[in-house]
Design a protein around this motif. Structure first.
Motif, PDB file in Angstrom:
ATOM      1  N   ASP A 156       0.823  -1.211   0.000  1.00  0.00           N
ATOM      2  CA  ASP A 156       0.000   0.000   0.000  1.00  0.00           C
ATOM      3  C   ASP A 156       0.861   1.267   0.000  1.00  0.00           C
ATOM      4  OD1 ASP A 156      -2.253  -1.677   0.123  1.00  0.00           O
ATOM      5  OD2 ASP A 156      -2.172  -1.714   2.309  1.00  0.00           O
ATOM      6  N   GLY A 157       1.907   1.240  -0.798  1.00  0.00           N
ATOM      7  CA  GLY A 157       2.746   2.413  -0.992  1.00  0.00           C
ATOM      8  C   GLY A 157       3.867   2.606  -0.001  1.00  0.00           C
ATOM      9  N   GLU A 158       3.987   1.731   1.012  1.00  0.00           N
ATOM     10  CA  GLU A 158       5.035   1.861   2.017  1.00  0.00           C
ATOM     11  C   GLU A 158       5.982   0.666   1.950  1.00  0.00           C
ATOM     12  OE1 GLU A 158       5.480   4.454   3.927  1.00  0.00           O
ATOM     13  OE2 GLU A 158       3.608   5.488   3.414  1.00  0.00           O
ATOM     14  N   THR A 159       7.285   0.932   2.037  1.00  0.00           N
ATOM     15  CA  THR A 159       8.266  -0.150   2.023  1.00  0.00           C
ATOM     16  C   THR A 159       8.256  -0.850   3.373  1.00  0.00           C
ATOM     17  OG1 THR A 159       9.630   1.287   0.630  1.00  0.00           O
ATOM     18  CG2 THR A 159      10.628  -0.750   1.428  1.00  0.00           C
ATOM     19  N   GLN A 161      10.460  11.993  -8.327  1.00  0.00           N
ATOM     20  CA  GLN A 161      11.311  13.152  -8.098  1.00  0.00           C
ATOM     21  C   GLN A 161      12.777  12.772  -8.237  1.00  0.00           C
ATOM     22  OE1 GLN A 161      10.117  15.182  -4.581  1.00  0.00           O
ATOM     23  NE2 GLN A 161      11.739  16.705  -4.672  1.00  0.00           N
ATOM     24  N   ARG A 162      13.576  13.707  -8.709  1.00  0.00           N
ATOM     25  CA  ARG A 162      15.006  13.466  -8.865  1.00  0.00           C
ATOM     26  C   ARG A 162      15.784  14.069  -7.708  1.00  0.00           C
ATOM     27  NH1 ARG A 162      16.104  14.283 -15.373  1.00  0.00           N
ATOM     28  NH2 ARG A 162      14.542  12.783 -16.057  1.00  0.00           N
ATOM     29  N   GLY A 178      14.217  18.365   0.800  1.00  0.00           N
ATOM     30  CA  GLY A 178      13.880  17.977   2.161  1.00  0.00           C
ATOM     31  C   GLY A 178      12.706  17.029   2.282  1.00  0.00           C
ATOM     32  N   SER A 179      12.030  16.725   1.180  1.00  0.00           N
ATOM     33  CA  SER A 179      10.884  15.819   1.235  1.00  0.00           C
ATOM     34  C   SER A 179      11.348  14.378   1.327  1.00  0.00           C
ATOM     35  CB  SER A 179       9.988  16.005   0.007  1.00  0.00           C
ATOM     36  OG  SER A 179      10.690  15.698  -1.190  1.00  0.00           O
ATOM     37  N   GLU A 180      10.524  13.545   1.952  1.00  0.00           N
ATOM     38  CA  GLU A 180      10.869  12.139   2.140  1.00  0.00           C
ATOM     39  C   GLU A 180      10.781  11.369   0.821  1.00  0.00           C
ATOM     40  OE1 GLU A 180      11.999  10.710   4.888  1.00  0.00           O
ATOM     41  OE2 GLU A 180      11.829  12.531   6.098  1.00  0.00           O
ATOM     42  N   HIS A 181      11.693  10.438   0.643  1.00  0.00           N
ATOM     43  CA  HIS A 181      11.664   9.571  -0.532  1.00  0.00           C
ATOM     44  C   HIS A 181      10.535   8.562  -0.401  1.00  0.00           C
ATOM     45  CE1 HIS A 181      13.031   5.733  -2.509  1.00  0.00           C
ATOM     46  NE2 HIS A 181      13.022   6.560  -3.526  1.00  0.00           N
ATOM     47  N   ARG A 182       9.770   8.386  -1.492  1.00  0.00           N
ATOM     48  CA  ARG A 182       8.657   7.448  -1.507  1.00  0.00           C
ATOM     49  C   ARG A 182       8.857   6.449  -2.648  1.00  0.00           C
ATOM     50  NH1 ARG A 182       5.306   7.898   2.771  1.00  0.00           N
ATOM     51  NH2 ARG A 182       3.563   7.219   1.499  1.00  0.00           N
ATOM     52  N   ASP A 234      16.763   0.798  -7.738  1.00  0.00           N
ATOM     53  CA  ASP A 234      18.082   1.211  -7.258  1.00  0.00           C
ATOM     54  C   ASP A 234      18.051   1.717  -5.818  1.00  0.00           C
ATOM     55  OD1 ASP A 234      19.515   0.673  -9.596  1.00  0.00           O
ATOM     56  OD2 ASP A 234      19.073   2.639 -10.459  1.00  0.00           O
ATOM     57  N   HIS A 235      16.937   2.334  -5.401  1.00  0.00           N
ATOM     58  CA  HIS A 235      16.954   3.102  -4.161  1.00  0.00           C
ATOM     59  C   HIS A 235      15.975   2.656  -3.079  1.00  0.00           C
ATOM     60  CE1 HIS A 235      19.799   5.999  -5.818  1.00  0.00           C
ATOM     61  NE2 HIS A 235      19.137   5.867  -6.951  1.00  0.00           N
TER      62      HIS A 235
END
Length: 275
Positions: free
Chosen positions: A116-119, A247-248, A238-242, A218-219
């Motif tokens: 549901d979108g969360e690792t 976003q780059r 500063g935004s969290e990676h999702r 990769d991430h």
């Protein structure tokens, strides 16, 4: 998540690495290496590893789907599965393919599970070293069964060492970063293998790593490992990676203070545009 799934995926990753990937290391023929795009290679090991992992992972978790690097290369809409609900496996069948194809190390096999979108879990196997790093959301990160934690202090910019993988940076950003990076203790362009760089932050081999081109295979696995070991993974604004983000620009660091120190040193005039 049941420990059984954690262990079963670990076993699957090792089996695929040892039976499909490692036997071809330094034994690839020219016909078994191709360019997907200039400078971006794929080998028969990537293709066969992804097929085996896809079969094994979906069997372990019925109803789940896979977003694999090679499947997305063949059909970019496969990546859209990350925006849906349910269980999605992210697979990088050989991370560091250019190293692998050239007969160099490091290269890794990487898997992450997104719900549901969360690792929720991640596995990174350094194939030649046979070193497995695993993380589960809320339960910490472990290398070969031993818990790993990032450093908790900030020794100051001049004592920080890490990676600035600027190959894909826009020219203006590259010039800016290379001019301000002198304020840090030192940096390299990395080992061309994200599966190596993230665990290196988690274990304090290096204190930060910065990337521009952000592809989920990769991430996403490494981001969970760093976070579960106590580190920070954020975009340059500063935004969290999702997992589903496009976003780059990404900066990962051993802790909040180090993230801020590196970011302030590199971007004293403010964060760059990343759209």
């Amino acid at each position: 998540m049941p420990d059984r799934i954690i262990d079963q995926v670990a076993e699957l990753v090792r089996e695929v690495a040892h039976t499909i990937v490692l036997p071809r290391f330094q034994h690839l023929s020219a016909a078994e290496v191709h360019q997907k795009s200039p400078g971006d290679l794929v080998t028969i090991a990537d293709q066969e590893s992804e097929k085996a992992l896809t079969r094994g992972l979906t069997a372990l978790l019925p109803g789940s789907v896979v977003v694999g690097e090679e499947a997305v290369a063949a059909d970019p809409t496969v990546r859209d599965r990350l925006s849906g609900d349910g269980a999605v496996w992210i697979v990088d069948p050989v991370d560091g393919t250019n190293n692998f194809a050239a007969g160099r190390t490091p290269f890794c096999v990487m898997v992450a599970l997104v719900r549901d979108g969360e690792t929720t879990a991640a596995w990174i196997l350094d194939v030649v070293a046979d070193r497995l790093t695993v993380a589960e959301s809320g339960s910490g990160a472990y290398r070969d069964g031993v818990r790993v934690k990032t450093r908790t202090d900030d020794p100051g910019a001049g004592a920080l060492h890490g990676v600035i993988a600027h190959k894909y940076f826009p020219d203006d950003l590259r010039q800016q970063v290379l001019s301000t990076a002198a304020g840090l203790g030192g940096f390299t362009t990395g080992r061309h293998c994200a599966g190596y760089e993230y665990p290196a932050v988690a274990t304090d081999e290096q204190q930060f790593a910065m990337f521009w081109r952000i592809l989920p295979w990769d991430h996403v696995p490494g981001a969970l490992i760093v976070r579960e070991s106590g580190g920070v993974v954020r975009h340059l604004d500063g935004s969290e990676h999702r997992p589903a983000g496009h976003q780059r620009g990404l900066l990962t660091a051993a802790n909040e203070d180090i993230w801020n120190t590196v970011h302030t040193t590199l971007f004293s005039s403010g964060p760059p545009a990343t759209s």
